[in-house]
Design a protein around this motif. Structure first.
Motif, PDB file in Angstrom:
ATOM      1  N   MET A 254       0.830  -1.205   0.000  1.00 34.48           N
ATOM      2  CA  MET A 254       0.000   0.000   0.000  1.00 34.48           C
ATOM      3  C   MET A 254       0.861   1.251   0.000  1.00 34.48           C
ATOM      4  N   ALA A 255       1.863   1.289   0.874  1.00 30.86           N
ATOM      5  CA  ALA A 255       2.728   2.466   0.961  1.00 30.86           C
ATOM      6  C   ALA A 255       3.421   2.738  -0.363  1.00 30.86           C
ATOM      7  N   ASP A 256       3.891   1.689  -1.007  1.00 33.87           N
ATOM      8  CA  ASP A 256       4.572   1.830  -2.285  1.00 33.87           C
ATOM      9  C   ASP A 256       3.622   2.355  -3.360  1.00 33.87           C
ATOM     10  N   ALA A 257       2.390   1.832  -3.374  1.00 34.49           N
ATOM     11  CA  ALA A 257       1.417   2.243  -4.386  1.00 34.49           C
ATOM     12  C   ALA A 257       1.017   3.702  -4.213  1.00 34.49           C
ATOM     13  N   VAL A 258       0.747   4.107  -2.978  1.00 35.93           N
ATOM     14  CA  VAL A 258       0.338   5.494  -2.726  1.00 35.93           C
ATOM     15  C   VAL A 258       1.488   6.448  -3.024  1.00 35.93           C
ATOM     16  N   PHE A 259       2.659   6.144  -2.499  1.00 36.50           N
ATOM     17  CA  PHE A 259       3.816   7.018  -2.718  1.00 36.50           C
ATOM     18  C   PHE A 259       4.135   7.141  -4.208  1.00 36.50           C
ATOM     19  N   GLY A 260       4.104   6.020  -4.905  1.00 36.11           N
ATOM     20  CA  GLY A 260       4.409   6.052  -6.335  1.00 36.11           C
ATOM     21  C   GLY A 260       3.412   6.889  -7.109  1.00 36.11           C
ATOM     22  N   ALA A 261       2.134   6.747  -6.797  1.00 42.77           N
ATOM     23  CA  ALA A 261       1.102   7.503  -7.510  1.00 42.77           C
ATOM     24  C   ALA A 261       1.221   8.996  -7.238  1.00 42.77           C
ATOM     25  N   MET A 262       1.509   9.364  -5.979  1.00 44.36           N
ATOM     26  CA  MET A 262       1.601  10.784  -5.651  1.00 44.36           C
ATOM     27  C   MET A 262       2.823  11.431  -6.307  1.00 44.36           C
ATOM     28  N   THR A 263       3.960  10.755  -6.312  1.00 44.45           N
ATOM     29  CA  THR A 263       5.140  11.340  -6.939  1.00 44.45           C
ATOM     30  C   THR A 263       4.982  11.409  -8.448  1.00 44.45           C
ATOM     31  N   ARG A 264       4.318  10.424  -9.050  1.00 45.23           N
ATOM     32  CA  ARG A 264       4.068  10.496 -10.499  1.00 45.23           C
ATOM     33  C   ARG A 264       3.157  11.671 -10.839  1.00 45.23           C
ATOM     34  N   ALA A 265       2.260  12.012  -9.911  1.00 41.21           N
ATOM     35  CA  ALA A 265       1.346  13.132 -10.150  1.00 41.21           C
ATOM     36  C   ALA A 265       2.044  14.478 -10.001  1.00 41.21           C
TER      37      ALA A 265
ATOM     38  N   TRP B 132       3.677  15.507  -6.920  1.00 38.52           N
ATOM     39  CA  TRP B 132       3.969  15.867  -5.543  1.00 38.52           C
ATOM     40  C   TRP B 132       5.437  15.567  -5.248  1.00 38.52           C
ATOM     41  N   SER B 133       6.044  16.358  -4.370  1.00 37.57           N
ATOM     42  CA  SER B 133       7.417  16.066  -3.972  1.00 37.57           C
ATOM     43  C   SER B 133       7.434  14.785  -3.138  1.00 37.57           C
ATOM     44  N   ARG B 134       8.618  14.240  -2.973  1.00 35.23           N
ATOM     45  CA  ARG B 134       8.723  13.017  -2.180  1.00 35.23           C
ATOM     46  C   ARG B 134       8.272  13.258  -0.733  1.00 35.23           C
ATOM     47  N   ALA B 135       8.633  14.414  -0.187  1.00 32.93           N
ATOM     48  CA  ALA B 135       8.213  14.725   1.178  1.00 32.93           C
ATOM     49  C   ALA B 135       6.690  14.836   1.252  1.00 32.93           C
TER      50      ALA B 135
ATOM     51  N   ILE C  46      -6.440  18.742  -3.104  1.00 36.26           N
ATOM     52  CA  ILE C  46      -6.645  19.281  -4.455  1.00 36.26           C
ATOM     53  C   ILE C  46      -6.334  20.772  -4.473  1.00 36.26           C
ATOM     54  N   ALA C  47      -6.750  21.491  -3.432  1.00 43.60           N
ATOM     55  CA  ALA C  47      -6.469  22.927  -3.353  1.00 43.60           C
ATOM     56  C   ALA C  47      -4.967  23.177  -3.251  1.00 43.60           C
ATOM     57  N   GLN C  48      -4.267  22.375  -2.454  1.00 42.07           N
ATOM     58  CA  GLN C  48      -2.811  22.516  -2.365  1.00 42.07           C
ATOM     59  C   GLN C  48      -2.154  22.224  -3.703  1.00 42.07           C
ATOM     60  N   TYR C  49      -2.650  21.211  -4.381  1.00 45.60           N
ATOM     61  CA  TYR C  49      -2.082  20.819  -5.665  1.00 45.60           C
ATOM     62  C   TYR C  49      -2.224  21.946  -6.690  1.00 45.60           C
ATOM     63  N   ALA C  50      -3.356  22.651  -6.629  1.00 47.10           N
ATOM     64  CA  ALA C  50      -3.586  23.753  -7.560  1.00 47.10           C
ATOM     65  C   ALA C  50      -2.584  24.880  -7.359  1.00 47.10           C
ATOM     66  N   GLU C  51      -2.059  25.021  -6.151  1.00 43.89           N
ATOM     67  CA  GLU C  51      -1.057  26.040  -5.870  1.00 43.89           C
ATOM     68  C   GLU C  51       0.323  25.639  -6.386  1.00 43.89           C
ATOM     69  N   GLY C  52       0.493  24.354  -6.664  1.00 46.55           N
ATOM     70  CA  GLY C  52       1.774  23.844  -7.122  1.00 46.55           C
ATOM     71  C   GLY C  52       2.169  22.657  -6.293  1.00 46.55           C
ATOM     72  N   PRO C  53       2.091  21.428  -6.862  1.00 46.77           N
ATOM     73  CA  PRO C  53       2.295  20.213  -6.066  1.00 46.77           C
ATOM     74  C   PRO C  53       3.679  20.073  -5.480  1.00 46.77           C
ATOM     75  N   GLY C  54       4.674  20.786  -6.040  1.00 41.40           N
ATOM     76  CA  GLY C  54       6.027  20.653  -5.513  1.00 41.40           C
ATOM     77  C   GLY C  54       6.345  21.625  -4.404  1.00 41.40           C
ATOM     78  N   ARG C  55       5.406  22.530  -4.119  1.00 39.67           N
ATOM     79  CA  ARG C  55       5.670  23.548  -3.120  1.00 39.67           C
ATOM     80  C   ARG C  55       5.468  22.980  -1.718  1.00 39.67           C
ATOM     81  N   THR C  56       6.358  23.336  -0.836  1.00 38.66           N
ATOM     82  CA  THR C  56       6.215  22.934   0.554  1.00 38.66           C
ATOM     83  C   THR C  56       5.481  24.029   1.297  1.00 38.66           C
TER      84      THR C  56
END
Length: 224
Positions: free
Chosen positions: A117-128, A130-133, A202-212
């Motif tokens: 599960m952790a691998d699937a979620v992390f992989g999907a989010m980084t492909r989208a 999002w930063s690794r953090a 989704i709102a955070q993603y709209a601001e820029g998924p790589g932004r912390t």
């Protein structure tokens, strides 16, 4: 006539018996002595299959999480829809065995189902994008939310005593009815929280998924 043979002791039988004990009596019911008695074997026989009690509980936890769906993260579903579908599947698995949730909350350890599960979620989010953090934070936040929702029932926490609430808690004048609508209340709460969590992402993603996103520290308490 030959005596009937005892059922063969296997890992699956040990895990199934341990899960039955956890479901019925909680984590504290599982010990090697109790398991051996339930299985009709000597204690040392268990060590041919598991080194420690924690190894047995790991296998129980892995069995509980095995049915959780993760294919949605690889079938082209948008990441928000995949998170929602996964969270619902994860909650269904945990709600069927709520007494194992505190053990699962310790983290995935070496358990294949949880690592999958952790691998699937992390992989999907980084492909989208999002930063690794951020992907790590999203996976952890979703797990906290799902585990908490499966741990107990908010609705069942209210007693059936209309007079209690009417006398001292006027805003809870219907609270005595919550327990009889337990599933509706708890399911509704889960769906409300899930929507709020994913909509916030989704709102955070709209601001820029790589932004912390910076977190403003709490102010220091003022002196006397």
């Amino acid at each position: 006539m030959a005596r009937p043979r005892k059922p063969l002791l296997t890992r699956d039988r040990i895990v199934a018996t341990a899960l039955r004990l956890v479901d019925a009596e909680g984590l504290q019911a599982v010990s090697t002595r109790r398991l051996a008695a339930e299985l009709g074997v000597s204690g040392p026989s268990l060590y041919h299959h598991f080194r420690t009690k924690d190894d047995i509980l790991d296998a129980v936890a892995d069995t509980v999480c095995a049915p959780v769906e993760v294919a949605m993260f690889d079938n082209g579903s948008p990441w928000p829809a995949a998170l929602v579908e996964w969270a619902r599947s994860y909650r269904a698995a945990l709600r069927a065995h709520p007494h194992i949730v505190p053990y699962l909350a310790q983290g995935p350890g070496r358990r294949p189902s949880q690592l999958r599960m952790a691998d699937a979620v992390f992989g999907a989010m980084t492909r989208a994008g999002w930063s690794r953090a951020q992907a790590t934070h999203i996976g952890a936040a979703m797990r906290y939310f799902v585990a908490g929702s499966a741990l107990g029932s908010f609705a069942r926490g209210f007693v059936d005593d209309a007079a209690l609430y009417a006398r001292d808690y006027p805003h809870l004048d219907q609270a005595h009815l919550l327990a009889e609508h337990q599933q509706q209340v708890d399911d509704g709460a889960f769906e409300t929280g899930l929507r709020a969590l994913v909509d916030g992402l989704i709102a955070q993603y709209a601001e820029g998924p790589g932004r912390t996103t910076a977190v403003t520290p709490a102010p220091e308490p003022s002196g006397p």
